[in-house]
Design a protein around this motif. Structure first.
Motif, mmCIF file in Angstrom:
data_model
loop_
_atom_site.group_PDB
_atom_site.id
_atom_site.type_symbol
_atom_site.label_atom_id
_atom_site.label_comp_id
_atom_site.label_asym_id
_atom_site.label_seq_id
_atom_site.Cartn_x
_atom_site.Cartn_y
_atom_site.Cartn_z
ATOM 1 N N TRP A 95 -12.728 34.205 -7.264
ATOM 2 C CA TRP A 95 -12.269 33.262 -6.251
ATOM 3 C C TRP A 95 -13.116 33.307 -4.977
ATOM 4 C CZ3 TRP A 95 -10.168 29.035 -4.760
ATOM 5 C CH2 TRP A 95 -9.816 28.860 -3.432
ATOM 6 N N GLY A 96 -13.664 34.467 -4.645
ATOM 7 C CA GLY A 96 -14.436 34.589 -3.412
ATOM 8 C C GLY A 96 -15.547 33.561 -3.292
ATOM 9 N N VAL A 97 -16.185 33.207 -4.396
ATOM 10 C CA VAL A 97 -17.264 32.234 -4.354
ATOM 11 C C VAL A 97 -16.714 30.834 -4.074
ATOM 12 C CG1 VAL A 97 -17.319 31.646 -6.830
ATOM 13 C CG2 VAL A 97 -19.422 31.581 -5.504
ATOM 14 N N PHE A 98 -15.494 30.536 -4.546
ATOM 15 C CA PHE A 98 -14.863 29.254 -4.242
ATOM 16 C C PHE A 98 -14.393 29.214 -2.784
ATOM 17 C CE2 PHE A 98 -14.361 29.538 -8.857
ATOM 18 C CZ PHE A 98 -14.771 28.271 -9.249
ATOM 19 N N GLN A 99 -13.882 30.336 -2.281
ATOM 20 C CA GLN A 99 -13.459 30.407 -0.882
ATOM 21 C C GLN A 99 -14.617 30.065 0.037
ATOM 22 O OE1 GLN A 99 -10.346 31.531 0.461
ATOM 23 N NE2 GLN A 99 -11.030 31.418 2.581
ATOM 24 N N SER A 100 -15.759 30.668 -0.212
ATOM 25 C CA SER A 100 -16.932 30.414 0.623
ATOM 26 C C SER A 100 -17.427 28.971 0.484
ATOM 27 C CB SER A 100 -18.052 31.386 0.229
ATOM 28 O OG SER A 100 -19.214 31.150 0.985
ATOM 29 N N TYR A 101 -17.465 28.463 -0.745
ATOM 30 C CA TYR A 101 -17.952 27.102 -0.974
ATOM 31 C C TYR A 101 -17.029 26.070 -0.334
ATOM 32 C CZ TYR A 101 -19.389 22.864 -3.468
ATOM 33 O OH TYR A 101 -19.803 21.589 -3.772
ATOM 34 N N TYR A 102 -15.720 26.258 -0.469
ATOM 35 C CA TYR A 102 -14.775 25.298 0.106
ATOM 36 C C TYR A 102 -14.827 25.309 1.629
ATOM 37 C CZ TYR A 102 -12.656 24.909 -4.562
ATOM 38 O OH TYR A 102 -12.440 24.670 -5.900
ATOM 39 N N GLU A 103 -14.996 26.498 2.224
ATOM 40 C CA GLU A 103 -15.074 26.583 3.691
ATOM 41 C C GLU A 103 -16.289 25.841 4.227
ATOM 42 O OE1 GLU A 103 -14.640 30.311 5.664
ATOM 43 O OE2 GLU A 103 -13.188 31.066 4.212
ATOM 44 N N GLN A 104 -17.354 25.794 3.453
ATOM 45 C CA GLN A 104 -18.597 25.180 3.925
ATOM 46 C C GLN A 104 -18.740 23.715 3.506
ATOM 47 O OE1 GLN A 104 -22.134 27.949 3.470
ATOM 48 N NE2 GLN A 104 -20.615 29.158 2.357
ATOM 49 N N THR A 105 -17.979 23.260 2.500
ATOM 50 C CA THR A 105 -18.185 21.893 1.998
ATOM 51 C C THR A 105 -16.885 21.110 1.843
ATOM 52 O OG1 THR A 105 -18.189 22.767 -0.274
ATOM 53 C CG2 THR A 105 -20.332 22.493 0.790
ATOM 54 N N LEU A 106 -16.233 21.222 0.707
ATOM 55 C CA LEU A 106 -15.135 20.333 0.340
ATOM 56 C C LEU A 106 -13.928 20.422 1.269
ATOM 57 C CD1 LEU A 106 -15.167 20.705 -3.564
ATOM 58 C CD2 LEU A 106 -16.162 18.870 -2.174
ATOM 59 N N LEU A 107 -13.638 21.625 1.780
ATOM 60 C CA LEU A 107 -12.451 21.807 2.618
ATOM 61 C C LEU A 107 -12.822 22.408 3.971
ATOM 62 C CD1 LEU A 107 -10.030 23.280 -0.114
ATOM 63 C CD2 LEU A 107 -10.164 20.913 0.697
ATOM 64 N N LYS A 108 -13.960 21.997 4.503
ATOM 65 C CA LYS A 108 -14.439 22.597 5.744
ATOM 66 C C LYS A 108 -13.565 22.266 6.952
ATOM 67 C CE LYS A 108 -17.776 18.828 6.449
ATOM 68 N NZ LYS A 108 -19.212 18.495 6.576
ATOM 69 N N ASP A 109 -12.689 21.268 6.842
ATOM 70 C CA ASP A 109 -11.787 20.929 7.930
ATOM 71 C C ASP A 109 -10.533 21.801 7.941
ATOM 72 O OD1 ASP A 109 -13.502 18.909 8.764
ATOM 73 O OD2 ASP A 109 -12.528 17.393 7.494
ATOM 74 N N HIS A 110 -10.388 22.675 6.970
ATOM 75 C CA HIS A 110 -9.221 23.548 6.893
ATOM 76 C C HIS A 110 -9.608 24.975 7.279
ATOM 77 C CE1 HIS A 110 -6.590 20.616 4.759
ATOM 78 N NE2 HIS A 110 -7.753 20.145 4.321
ATOM 79 N N THR A 111 -8.611 25.726 7.769
ATOM 80 C CA THR A 111 -8.866 27.094 8.207
ATOM 81 C C THR A 111 -9.077 28.011 7.006
ATOM 82 O OG1 THR A 111 -6.522 27.709 8.191
ATOM 83 C CG2 THR A 111 -7.389 26.712 10.210
ATOM 84 N N PRO A 112 -9.773 29.147 7.225
ATOM 85 C CA PRO A 112 -9.947 30.105 6.128
ATOM 86 C C PRO A 112 -8.615 30.601 5.566
ATOM 87 C CG PRO A 112 -11.467 30.599 7.905
ATOM 88 C CD PRO A 112 -10.551 29.524 8.417
ATOM 89 N N SER A 113 -7.622 30.754 6.441
ATOM 90 C CA SER A 113 -6.316 31.227 5.976
ATOM 91 C C SER A 113 -5.649 30.223 5.046
ATOM 92 C CB SER A 113 -5.404 31.516 7.172
ATOM 93 O OG SER A 113 -4.148 31.986 6.740
ATOM 94 N N SER A 114 -5.732 28.942 5.401
ATOM 95 C CA SER A 114 -5.101 27.921 4.552
ATOM 96 C C SER A 114 -5.821 27.790 3.217
ATOM 97 C CB SER A 114 -5.082 26.565 5.280
ATOM 98 O OG SER A 114 -6.402 26.107 5.542
ATOM 99 N N ILE A 115 -7.142 27.908 3.214
ATOM 100 C CA ILE A 115 -7.892 27.878 1.953
ATOM 101 C C ILE A 115 -7.565 29.107 1.110
ATOM 102 C CG2 ILE A 115 -10.207 27.926 0.935
ATOM 103 C CD1 ILE A 115 -11.189 26.379 3.403
ATOM 104 N N ALA A 116 -7.360 30.239 1.794
ATOM 105 C CA ALA A 116 -7.057 31.479 1.070
ATOM 106 C C ALA A 116 -5.729 31.397 0.318
ATOM 107 C CB ALA A 116 -7.030 32.655 2.039
#
Length: 508
Positions: A140-161
């Protein structure tokens, strides 16, 4: 348990005369049915015989019954528990298989195969099931990083987590249901249905574009499928292995190390080449192939048994304090265990490490865990599960404390290798104490209860860490929180061992 003293009919009149004259009497004590022999026990007189009977274990009484011309006197003989079984008052032993400790009931006397083609095919199936379940989740860590930088960059790291936390939680939460079904003999149909759900949800992630869609498909559906695959796989091993459970569990969890290594690299390599949607479709086909093998090879060995207590057996906590303490320790463990794997990629990026390298850190953690799981599988059987995983839990906690202070590529790589090895030693032996703390007929439900409680830690661990990161502006406080949770987990594991053995040192 009583042993009989028999006076043959041919000697009947002689023995009576000796009794009346208060002369020495000789009794031959034998009990071949109970596996021990105490000979040459003499009682000097009738009065001494009465004194002997008064001194034996309660209840202290004698029974005389006549069959034909033979008179039989039954005298209770005190038995003492020895290391190898039961001993009578003379020290002769009776071998008896050991039952579970700290729980209720006794373990089935049916011998486990502990090897053979069929048993090792089960291990092969469980290895592929963990590759497609826990191995997929730990990437999952690789998806967390990718989403924070691209698809879900408008959301906080906590919400993506929360997406990844739902996955982790649902890996273990369905264990309560799947474990109960397993004990009742219902295994293959739920397993196949869960495999289909996992593959289908991964195909659907390819079509997701909004946050709630990722939560539904990659969080809930994927997590539920993984949980219904992972939990019963561990329970199956309890049917086929006993003495070699540690080795079997170690080989099983190798699959999760392979999956956790392959999936991150495949994901970050394929996304630039074919795009995110087709990357997820390719991953789904890998899962499909991997799950076909356990669908054909996994099977129960023992007959089902309807045990009392309901879906969640609260009585197990009352009857077995060691089981209760161990479950609390697992909750603390899961609060901290997945933090480094979730955030090591993005923490490297924030410290200036290139994204082209940072995603490899997740794979390095999982690849290093492979060695840890092999070592764990070998040593757990020799030292005892808690004797091995409690110290390595402490070590993993210490590495978690050190992780935020690693800011360069080389230091982060060292943290990834060290944490991967130490954390990798924990999972293979985690369920083994649960196997020993109760009856084998209840093994699925107890494992499910432990997993369900651990799921609470897995659900809140990463989001709490994300919230701490956002409020503190860094990862140092995150490391303090996660490391402390793992240290507490190690303490509770040692407390479990003490409650079982009633001493600070011993094999468990």
């Amino acid at each position: 348990m009583f042993a009989s003293i028999t006076k043959p009919s041919a000697m009947d009149s002689t023995l009576h005369r000796q009794h009346e004259e208060d002369e020495d009497l000789s009794f031959e004590l034998s009990s071949p049915r109970n596996g021990f022999d105490a000979t040459n026990m003499s009682v000097s007189s009738a009065d001494d015989k009465d004194k002997y009977m008064d001194s034996t274990a309660s209840p202290s009484f004698s029974m005389e019954k006549t069959k034909g011309n033979a008179q039989e006197t039954v005298i209770p003989v005190q038995l003492h528990k020895s290391r190898d079984g039961l001993l009578d008052s003379t020290g002769s032993g009776s071998s008896r298989s050991e039952g579970p400790v700290g729980g209720q009931g006794t373990e089935s006397q049916l011998d486990c195969p502990d090897g053979g083609l069929r048993a090792w095919l089960v291990v092969l199936g469980t290895a592929f099931s963990t590759l497609a379940s826990l191995g997929y989740i730990t990437s999952w860590g690789v998806f967390q990083s990718y989403y924070e930088q691209t698809l879900l960059k408008d959301h906080t790291p906590s919400s993506i987590a929360w997406i990844g936390s739902l996955q982790v939680c649902l890996v273990f939460l369905p264990g309560l249901i799947s474990g109960r079904l397993f004990d009742l003999g219902i295994f293959k149909l739920p397993f196949v249905a869960a495999s289909a759900l996992l593959v289908t949800s991964t195909f659907l992630v390819a079509e997701c574009t909004q946050y709630w869609q990722f939560v539904l498909c990659q969080g809930l559906a994927t997590g539920l499928g993984v949980g219904m695959v992972f939990g019963p796989s561990l329970s199956v091993l309890g049917h086929w292995f006993k003495r070699k459970r540690g080795a079997a569990m170690g080989l099983t969890t190798l699959g999760s190390s392979v999956g956790g290594t392959v999936f991150p690299i495949a994901t970050r390599t394929l996304i630039p080449a074919v795009g995110f949607p087709w990357t997820m479709r390719i991953l789904a086909f890998i899962l499909l192939f991997s799950l076909c093998i356990p669908c054909f090879t996994l099977a129960r060995r023992l007959p089902p048994k309807a045990v009392s207590g309901g879906l969640f057996n609260f009585r197990a906590f009352k009857d077995s304090p060691p089981f209760t303490v161990y479950c609390v320790g697992v909750v603390f463990l899961f609060l901290g265990l997945f933090t480094v794997m979730t955030y090591i990629d993005i923490s490297a990026v924030t410290n200036g490490v290139s994204p082209d390298y940072s995603f490899y850190l997740v794979s390095i953690v999982n690849a290093s865990s492979l060695l840890g799981r092999v070592v764990s599988g070998i040593l757990v059987d020799k030292t005892g599960a808690i004797n091995f995983i409690a110290p390595t839990t402490f070590l993993a906690g210490i590495v978690t404390f050190a992780w935020p202070f690693a800011t360069s590529k080389s230091s982060l790589t060292a943290i990834a290798v060290t944490y991967g090895f130490t954390s990798g030693t924990i999972i293979p032996g985690l369920a083994i104490p649960v196997f020993l703390l109760g009856d084998v007929s209840d093994i699925g439900r107890r494992t499910g209860m432990m997993m369900t409680l651990g799921a609470l830690g897995g659900l809140f661990g990463a989001p709490i860490s994300g919230a701490i990161n956002r409020s503190s502006g860094g990862f140092k406080a995150v490391g303090y929180f996660a490391g402390t949770m793992m240290i507490l987990a190690g303490i509770f594991m040692l407390a479990t061992r003490y409650l079982v053995l009633r001493k600070l040192r011993g094999r468990f």
